[in-house]
Design an enzyme around this catalytic site. Structure first.
Site, PDB file in Angstrom:
ATOM      1  N   PRO A 278      48.879  23.843 -44.693  1.00 33.20           N
ATOM      2  CA  PRO A 278      48.241  23.530 -45.975  1.00 33.20           C
ATOM      3  C   PRO A 278      47.007  22.653 -45.795  1.00 33.20           C
ATOM      4  CG  PRO A 278      50.358  22.383 -45.764  1.00 33.20           C
ATOM      5  CD  PRO A 278      50.162  23.179 -44.511  1.00 33.20           C
ATOM      6  N   GLY A 279      45.993  22.928 -46.574  1.00 34.95           N
ATOM      7  CA  GLY A 279      44.790  22.101 -46.579  1.00 34.95           C
ATOM      8  C   GLY A 279      44.647  21.456 -47.935  1.00 34.95           C
ATOM      9  N   ARG A 280      44.147  22.247 -48.908  1.00 35.08           N
ATOM     10  CA  ARG A 280      43.909  21.694 -50.254  1.00 35.08           C
ATOM     11  C   ARG A 280      45.177  21.131 -50.869  1.00 35.08           C
ATOM     12  NH1 ARG A 280      40.939  25.868 -52.933  1.00 35.08           N
ATOM     13  NH2 ARG A 280      40.801  26.657 -50.827  1.00 35.08           N
ATOM     14  N   CYS A 348      17.771  21.202 -58.281  1.00 38.07           N
ATOM     15  CA  CYS A 348      16.781  22.101 -58.874  1.00 38.07           C
ATOM     16  C   CYS A 348      17.197  23.554 -58.712  1.00 38.07           C
ATOM     17  CB  CYS A 348      15.419  21.842 -58.263  1.00 38.07           C
ATOM     18  SG  CYS A 348      14.829  20.230 -58.773  1.00 38.07           S
ATOM     19  N   TYR A 377      37.493  20.230 -49.982  1.00 35.82           N
ATOM     20  CA  TYR A 377      36.272  21.057 -49.965  1.00 35.82           C
ATOM     21  C   TYR A 377      35.152  20.503 -50.843  1.00 35.82           C
ATOM     22  CZ  TYR A 377      39.745  24.096 -47.876  1.00 35.82           C
ATOM     23  OH  TYR A 377      40.747  24.583 -47.075  1.00 35.82           O
TER      24      TYR A 377
HETATM   25  C1  LIG Z   1      41.323  27.281 -44.783  1.00 36.63           C
HETATM   26  C2  LIG Z   1      42.510  27.564 -43.958  1.00 36.63           C
HETATM   27  C3  LIG Z   1      43.726  26.955 -44.239  1.00 36.63           C
HETATM   28  C4  LIG Z   1      43.927  26.069 -45.445  1.00 36.63           C
HETATM   29  O1  LIG Z   1      43.676  26.664 -46.649  1.00 36.63           O
HETATM   30  P1  LIG Z   1      44.005  25.859 -47.982  1.00 36.63           P
HETATM   31  O2  LIG Z   1      43.710  26.774 -49.088  1.00 36.63           O
HETATM   32  O3  LIG Z   1      43.129  24.655 -47.990  1.00 36.63           O
HETATM   33  O4  LIG Z   1      45.444  25.470 -47.891  1.00 36.63           O
HETATM   34  C5  LIG Z   1      44.769  27.178 -43.381  1.00 36.63           C
HETATM   35  N1  LIG Z   1      44.639  27.976 -42.289  1.00 36.63           N
HETATM   36  C6  LIG Z   1      43.481  28.597 -41.994  1.00 36.63           C
HETATM   37  C7  LIG Z   1      43.397  29.439 -40.791  1.00 36.63           C
HETATM   38  C8  LIG Z   1      42.389  28.409 -42.819  1.00 36.63           C
HETATM   39  O5  LIG Z   1      41.235  29.043 -42.529  1.00 36.63           O
END
Ligand SMILES: *Cc1c(COP(=O)(O)O)cnc(C)c1O
Length: 426
Positions: A278-280, A348, A377
């Site tokens: 997970p990222g976001r 702009c 992001y």
């Molecule tokens: C961007 C990405 C993630 C995370 O995506 P989220 O939507 O931020 O959870 C995980 N794995 C890979 C390979 C990614 O490119």
């Protein structure tokens, strides 16, 4: 009393640190990391999780993630560099990306990253060559394109067949790279990776991808590969606006682990280690961006533009993929939100609209506007377009706050330029 975020008065933060300002709550990030532990890592044996660092990466974020015992998904030499500078354990760093350069691979292998997620036939050759030169044996996974479409915006959907990422599932390339990897002394092939997309609110695409990966595990078994690891990527949805109805992590991971059990049993395969990224989901809702309202333009019968002192330079997502955000006038959070306005940035570009058609608490010049769920992001995608210095990052923790990244200065903007005399001399 201004709008409170993580126990801090956001109007006071805006006054103290200036705007635009990224505010990230360490407390909320740690809450997510702890949920990750209780609903996934502690619940299922032989699992691992990585934070997808492209969402938001600073030295401090590296240290928070490191202290919680999870890993880091990186996609460039720069992200590897910052992880290393933060003292992040390199064996917990997994290197992704669809076009890693030789220099990046040398750097990653020299530092001993935990996995290289190989994206193509070309990259396997490159990794093997670089590893051979160093007598190294990096552990690798192959990223595959599972042919599963996550139901999300086209630009953040990655798992469908027509994708720049990964090795297509239905090609001989797959058998070929597996054979090559198994025959090489310079890579150790552990398994496969698939990331199907981002901001997903339903688990069906994950389950489909899990099934596809297991069929693949079965398909390559006769080649002599015992798959030890499957990485299912990230993409768990968050709440940007009230239109989003995000599910708890367990909704996804319980279903995934159930599918893993079923497929393993059905196909007679040992259960591999399952990794998620997970990222976001970890940082988005832990962040708000504070802006100061400036000019307000009323076009009778058309619309009212409320301009803020930032925009697509600090948050390109609305312009890039029509992302929606919610916000509050931080000075009067409890007033009724009755003014229908469009929040515009100061770049702009006519497309520099942060939020089209939002009801706010009668915004006035000088007000602080807090835009929600900007932890992911935003800082990581910021540019200096129009030579707007990038905002500072303030970290909060249950009522406390501290500057974590200072605001960019005008001199920073010129720091890489050579003056005429320096250029002539070099
Ligand atoms: C961007 C990405 C993630 C995370 O995506 P989220 O939507 O931020 O959870 C995980 N794995 C890979 C390979 C990614 O490119």
């Amino acid at each position: 009393m201004g709008y409170k975020f993580d126990g801090c008065d956001t109007v006071a933060l805006a006054r103290e640190y200036g705007t635009p300002l990224y505010v990230l709550s360490e407390c909320l990030v740690r809450e997510r990391l702890s949920e990750l532990r209780t609903s996934f890592l502690d619940r299922y044996e032989d699992t691992f999780a990585l934070y997808a660092s492209k969402a938001f990466l600073t030295l401090e974020m590296c240290r928070i993630v490191a202290s919680e015992g999870i890993g880091l998904d990186v996609v460039s030499g720069g992200e590897i560099y910052i992880a290393n500078r933060a003292g992040f354990p390199m064996e917990r760093v997994f290197f992704h990306g669809n076009n890693k350069s030789r220099e990046e691979l040398e750097f990653a292998i020299d530092l001993g990253v935990g996995r290289i997620v190989v994206d193509s036939v070309h990259e396997l050759e490159l990794v093997t060559r670089v590893a051979a030169e160093r007598s190294a044996r990096p552990r690798i996974l192959f990223r595959i394109t599972p042919g599963v479409a996550g139901h999300t915006h086209e630009y953040i959907s990655t798992g469908q067949v027509d994708s720049k990422f990964g090795i297509p599932l239905l090609s001989d390339d797959l058998e070929n790279v597996v054979r090559t990897a198994l025959a090489s002394e310079h890579v150790e092939l552990l398994g496969f990776h698939a990331h199907i997309g981002s901001q997903l609110h339903a688990n069906d695409a994950f389950l489909e991808a899990t099934g596809v990966l297991f069929e693949l595990v079965k398909r390559v078994q006769p080649l002599g590969l015992r798959t030890r690891e499957l990485n299912l990527g990230g993409g768990y949805g968050v709440r940007y606006t009230s239109d989003d109805d995000p599910k708890p992590l367990g909704y996804f991971t319980d279903a995934i682990m159930e599918a893993v059990r079923t497929h393993s049993a059905r196909l007679g395969l040992p259960v591999p280690r399952i990794v998620i990224e997970p990222g976001r989901w970890i940082v988005a809702e832990a962040g708000v961006t504070l802006y100061t309202v400036g000019s307000i333009k009323q076009i009778p019968g058309v619309r009212t533009y409320v301009a803020v002192d930032g925009g697509m330079a600090d948050n390109p997502r609305p312009a890039l993929y029509g992302a929606r955000y919610a916000a509050v006038v931080a000075d009067r959070p409890d007033d009724p939100a009755e003014s229908l306005v469009t929040v515009a940035g100061k770049c702009c570009e006519s497309g520099d609209i942060l939020i089209k058609d939002i009801k706010l608490q009668n915004p006035r010049p000088g007000d602080t506007l807090a835009v929600f769920s900007t932890g992911a992001y935003n800082h990581s995608m910021a540019s200096t377009y129009n030579l707007l210095p990038r905002p500072a990052v303030v970290m909060t923790n249950a009522g406390m706050h501290r500057l974590s990244v200072r605001r960019e200065t005008y001199d920073d903007l010129l720091a890489r330029e050579l003056t005429r005399t320096e250029a002539d001399a070099s």
